[in-house]
Design an enzyme around this catalytic site. Structure first.
Site, short mmCIF file in Angstrom:
data_model
loop_
_atom_site.label_atom_id
_atom_site.label_comp_id
_atom_site.label_asym_id
_atom_site.label_seq_id
_atom_site.Cartn_x
_atom_site.Cartn_y
_atom_site.Cartn_z
N LYS A 167 3.93 -1.19 -18.71
CA LYS A 167 4.43 -2.68 -19.26
C LYS A 167 3.19 -3.30 -18.86
O LYS A 167 3.07 -4.32 -19.72
CB LYS A 167 5.70 -2.94 -18.81
CG LYS A 167 7.15 -2.58 -19.22
CD LYS A 167 8.09 -3.42 -18.63
CE LYS A 167 8.39 -3.43 -17.25
NZ LYS A 167 8.67 -2.26 -16.67
N THR A 181 15.89 5.71 -26.78
CA THR A 181 15.24 4.10 -27.11
C THR A 181 16.61 3.36 -27.58
O THR A 181 16.89 2.41 -27.27
CB THR A 181 14.40 4.05 -28.28
OG1 THR A 181 13.04 5.03 -27.46
CG2 THR A 181 14.16 2.99 -28.92
N CYS A 207 -14.12 -3.47 3.40
CA CYS A 207 -13.11 -3.89 4.51
C CYS A 207 -12.92 -2.94 5.47
O CYS A 207 -13.80 -2.85 6.15
CB CYS A 207 -11.77 -4.14 3.61
SG CYS A 207 -10.66 -5.48 4.58
N LEU A 208 -12.04 -1.95 5.64
CA LEU A 208 -11.94 -1.26 6.82
C LEU A 208 -13.12 -0.16 6.66
O LEU A 208 -13.63 0.12 7.43
CB LEU A 208 -10.77 -0.22 6.63
CG LEU A 208 -10.38 0.65 7.71
CD1 LEU A 208 -9.97 -0.16 8.92
CD2 LEU A 208 -9.38 1.72 7.49
N HIS A 213 -12.93 -7.97 -0.64
CA HIS A 213 -12.67 -6.86 -1.91
C HIS A 213 -13.33 -7.17 -2.96
O HIS A 213 -12.60 -7.77 -3.78
CB HIS A 213 -11.18 -6.86 -1.72
CG HIS A 213 -10.36 -6.40 -0.50
ND1 HIS A 213 -10.24 -5.19 -0.36
CD2 HIS A 213 -10.03 -6.98 0.73
CE1 HIS A 213 -9.62 -4.75 0.81
NE2 HIS A 213 -9.27 -5.81 1.48
N GLU A 249 -13.44 -5.52 -5.50
CA GLU A 249 -12.91 -4.75 -6.50
C GLU A 249 -11.75 -5.61 -7.28
O GLU A 249 -11.50 -5.26 -8.32
CB GLU A 249 -12.04 -3.48 -5.80
CG GLU A 249 -10.88 -3.60 -5.17
CD GLU A 249 -11.20 -3.74 -3.70
OE1 GLU A 249 -12.14 -4.09 -3.49
OE2 GLU A 249 -10.30 -3.72 -2.84
N1 GLN Z 1 -7.05 -2.98 8.82
C1 GLN Z 1 -8.31 -3.90 8.55
C2 GLN Z 1 -7.92 -5.40 9.06
O1 GLN Z 1 -7.00 -5.93 9.02
C3 GLN Z 1 -8.65 -3.63 7.31
C4 GLN Z 1 -8.05 -4.40 6.29
C5 GLN Z 1 -8.44 -3.85 4.86
O2 GLN Z 1 -9.11 -2.99 4.66
N2 GLN Z 1 -7.82 -4.66 3.76
O3 GLN Z 1 -9.15 -6.05 9.16
#
Ligand code: GLN
Length: 550
Positions: free
Chosen positions: A17, A192, A382-383, A508, A510
């Protein structure tokens, strides 16, 4: 006056959707209309931020810091409609607002607060909040499947909505499944019919049916669906499974004249459709010139949607380079069991995405060490950045017991530690460092080269950060901070000297990539992976015995 399109789903969940709503939004935009998109999710969490990716898939973050459903990612990738926290409501968020009003005693004082009209009014208010002078069409997707108990207040609210604004201004689109039964050798329309009949029982007659199907729907079946479901035959739109990519959906809806039908039914003043750029992008997907293999090392790999935007962004970067990106999805714990050498052999690039908690972190750190030592392009997010910091501290700087305080509260070398502002926070929901923040890049860095700018804005979702006390020590050993918050305090980007492409970010990226406009960092990463791939090909050819090389 803005028009409204409501998209509901029947028969089964996961019909797409979100993709269909995004595609409708894109087609209307390409006909010169200004659209807004919005999703209602019937579950009770106030937002998906507190749910495990196993439950919900990716949590999609907006500029304003809202933690939202991943369908909003489709909206942003397909359209230019601005999104905000007003674009995603759950049952929990609606009720929270109703209950806060009740406690304040300012709106309902003296009354019994009820689902109808108070909760439904709150839902209608959320729809109307998106209406503005510069909006032609608001598209509202109702999550879940018709027949779910949780979805009823939302369906009741959109039924009432047509009474409030006039039926001529509202269009109901129902997405259903037409399954193919192998044993019978035919497609079946009954599910449907049942799903539409359930909608009609609650007072909603769909105007258009979009039918997901593996096999073509013949004229006879179309006539049958139309008759039983009380719609015109041309309002039965086939949406066949796509061979190459989700980005084919809008083009296939155009073939079935969905945009014309919507424009006509809502009496919209629209331009002729122009999707030449989109079609050119589809050609690149269908006919790539190169191929690279990227390993994505995560801990929620089993869930297809947990790293949705990462996979999409890799594809976008591939499109930009005429390259098919094959993603090898790797469980971090598999590396812990089998060893990085074995699991990561043959990759052209390694990406470690975001995540939480200790499980899988050793595998991610091993993957990063492999990429660093073997000079395989590496992209940490990030991580992924935090794990790269730990890896470098342990294996290069010589701090053997370095760690993040997220993994070990009492580590002797907390190279990653909690953000100062986070210490006093108790609640888990909506309290991370969230949303868009500016970051300054270092001139001449790979990040600067990729972005082509020294000041960029990216979205964030984290509680931990690189510990500034170790900055000097890292730099002395070759790991450079090439991006930071404008005050220089918070590390945003790190890069390795003497490596073809080793870059990690705290943000991020992405969440800001589109198929027609790949994110600069993903583009840079895939470019490096491609260079490695081509280099490897040449080396293998050179080393091959002369007879075989012919
Ligand atoms: N756990 C890590 C933090 O809180 C990374 C968070 C993440 O990758 N979005 O900073």
């Amino acid at each position: 006056m803005a028009k409204h399109i409501f998209v509901t789903g029947g028969v089964v969940s996961s019909l797409g959707k979100g993709l269909t709503s995004a595609s409708i939004g894109m087609l209307l935009e390409q006909r010169g209309l200004r659209v807004r998109l919005q999703k209602f999710d019937p579950y009770i969490n106030v937002d998906p931020g507190t749910m495990s990716p196993y439950q919900h898939g990716e949590v999609y973050v907006l500029d304003d810091g809202a933690e939202t459903d991943l369908d909003l990612g489709h909206y942003e990738r397909f359209t230019n409609a601005p999104l905000s926290r007003d674009c995603n409501y759950t049952t929990g968020k609606i009720y929270l607002s109703v209950i806060q009003k009740e406690r304040r005693g300012d709106v309902y004082l003296g009354k019994t607060v009820q689902v109808i009209p108070h909760v439904t009014d709150e839902i209608k208010g959320a729809i109307k909040a998106l209406v503005a002078d510069d909006v032609d069409v608001v598209i509202t997707e109702i999550g879940g499947t018709v027949g779910d108990i949780e979805g009823l207040p939302f369906l009741e609210a959109i039924r009432q909505f047509a009474l409030d604004v006039g039926k001529a201004n509202v269009l109901y689109i129902h997405l259903t499944l037409i399954p193919y039964l192998k044993a019978a050798g035919e497609i079946k329309t009954k599910p449907t019919q049942h799903s539409v009949s359930q909608l009609r029982q609650i007072g909603i007659q769909p105007d258009i049916l979009i039918c997901r199907t593996e096999r073509p729907i013949g004229q006879e079946e179309v006539a049958k669906i139309a008759l039983f479901c009380n719609v015109e035959p041309r309002a039965v739109i086939e949406e066949r499974d796509k061979e190459f990519s989700i980005y084919e959906v809008p083009a296939s809806l155009v073939e079935n004249k969905l945009d014309d039908l919507i424009v006509e039914r809502l009496n919209l003043k629209a331009k002729p459709l122009d999707i030449a750029d989109w079609r050119a992008m589809l050609q690149r997907i269908k006919h790539p010139a190169h191929e690279v293999t990227i390993g994505v090392v995560g801990k929620y790999i089993k869930h297809n949607d947990a790293y949705k935007s990462i996979y999409e962004s890799l594809d976008h970067a591939g499109i930009a380079h005429h390259t098919r990106v094959v993603v090898r999805k790797i469980e971090a714990e598999e590396i812990e069991r089998e060893g990085a050498e074995r699991v990561l052999a043959g990759l052209d690039g390694v990406l470690v995405p975001g995540g939480f908690d200790y499980r899988g972190s050793t595998g991610k750190i091993d993957a990063i060490r492999y990429a660093r030592e073997r000079k395989v392009p590496f992209f940490g997010i990030c991580l992924g950045l935090q794990c790269a910091v730990i890896e470098f501290a342990r294996n290069v700087v010589g701090l053997a017991d370095a760690n993040s305080t997220e993994f070990d509260k009492d580590t002797r070398h907390p190279v990653v530690c909690m953000l100062d502002e986070q210490y006093a926070i108790v609640d888990k929901g909506g309290t991370m460092r969230l949303g868009s923040y500016a970051q300054k890049l270092v001139e001449g860095s790979k990040a600067h080269q990729a972005y082509g700018s020294l000041l960029v804005h990216e979205r964030h979702r984290h509680r931990y950060e690189f510990n500034n006390q170790y900055r000097q020590q890292f730099a002395a050993n070759g790991l450079l901070v090439t991006g930071a918050s404008p005050d220089g305090q918070l590390v945003e980007v790190i890069e390795l000297r003497d490596h073809p492409w080793f870059l990690a970010v705290q943000c991020h990226p992405e969440f800001k990539s589109k198929p027609t406009k790949a994110h600069p960092l993903f583009r840079g990463f895939i470019e490096a992976a491609l260079a490695r791939h081509e280099g490897q090909k040449k080396t293998t050819a050179r080393n091959r015995p002369a007879v075989l090389a012919k």
